[in-house]
Design a protein around this motif. Structure first.
Motif, short mmCIF file in Angstrom:
data_model
loop_
_atom_site.label_atom_id
_atom_site.label_comp_id
_atom_site.label_asym_id
_atom_site.label_seq_id
_atom_site.Cartn_x
_atom_site.Cartn_y
_atom_site.Cartn_z
N THR A 101 6.22 7.31 -5.32
CA THR A 101 5.44 7.46 -6.38
C THR A 101 4.39 6.15 -6.36
O THR A 101 3.55 6.15 -6.77
N VAL A 102 4.94 5.14 -5.56
CA VAL A 102 4.14 3.85 -5.73
C VAL A 102 2.66 3.86 -5.08
O VAL A 102 2.65 4.76 -3.87
N THR A 103 1.85 3.38 -5.58
CA THR A 103 0.32 3.40 -4.96
C THR A 103 0.15 1.78 -4.51
O THR A 103 0.74 0.97 -4.81
N VAL A 104 -0.89 1.91 -3.65
CA VAL A 104 -1.57 0.56 -3.23
C VAL A 104 -1.93 -0.46 -4.43
O VAL A 104 -1.51 -1.81 -4.53
N GLU A 105 -2.23 0.28 -5.48
CA GLU A 105 -2.59 -0.67 -6.54
C GLU A 105 -1.44 -0.96 -7.40
O GLU A 105 -1.38 -2.00 -7.84
N ASP A 106 -0.30 -0.21 -7.24
CA ASP A 106 0.92 -0.68 -8.09
C ASP A 106 1.34 -1.97 -7.36
O ASP A 106 1.81 -3.05 -7.79
N ALA A 128 5.86 -0.31 2.90
CA ALA A 128 4.58 -0.84 2.89
C ALA A 128 4.53 -2.17 3.93
O ALA A 128 5.44 -2.86 3.82
N LYS A 175 -0.27 -4.30 -5.46
CA LYS A 175 -1.35 -5.12 -5.64
C LYS A 175 -1.19 -5.99 -7.19
O LYS A 175 -0.98 -7.15 -7.37
N HIS A 178 8.49 1.10 -10.23
CA HIS A 178 8.94 2.40 -10.56
C HIS A 178 10.42 2.69 -10.34
O HIS A 178 10.84 3.76 -9.77
N LEU A 187 0.31 1.34 3.04
CA LEU A 187 1.42 2.03 2.14
C LEU A 187 1.85 3.43 2.93
O LEU A 187 1.08 3.84 3.33
N LYS A 188 3.17 3.32 3.39
CA LYS A 188 3.73 4.59 4.01
C LYS A 188 4.70 5.28 2.79
O LYS A 188 4.86 4.52 1.80
N THR A 189 5.39 6.25 3.05
CA THR A 189 6.32 6.82 2.21
C THR A 189 7.75 5.86 2.27
O THR A 189 8.31 5.84 3.33
#
Length: 79
Positions: free
Chosen positions: A12-17, A40, A19, A64, A35-37
């Motif tokens: 569930t991690v995003t690029v914004e998380d 990153a 950064k 997370h 970002l990959k599953t």
């Protein structure tokens, strides 16, 4: 080499998380975050900052609900 591998990421991690995590630790991150599953790759402006990121985050930061791993990125052919 200023590209770091960030592993043990929740799906569930995003690029914004990512950064935001680096920003909270006052670590500069270039715009390039791949970002990959589950992992990153993050580019840093220079080696000094890359080393600081490894020391500050690897095994010490949680995102997370998972403790992340941070280390230098190693090209596939050298693994």
């Amino acid at each position: 080499m200023n590209k770091l591998y960030v592993g043990n990421l929740s799906p569930t991690v995003t690029v914004e998380d990512l950064k935001q995590l680096f920003d909270e630790r006052k670590l500069p991150v270039a715009d390039q975050v791949l970002l990959k599953t589950g992992y990153a790759f993050v580019d840093f402006p220079d080696q000094k900052w890359a080393i600081k990121a490894i020391e500050a985050l690897s095994g010490k930061a949680e995102l997370h609900g998972k403790v992340i791993e941070v280390d230098y990125s190693v090209p596939k052919k050298l693994r």
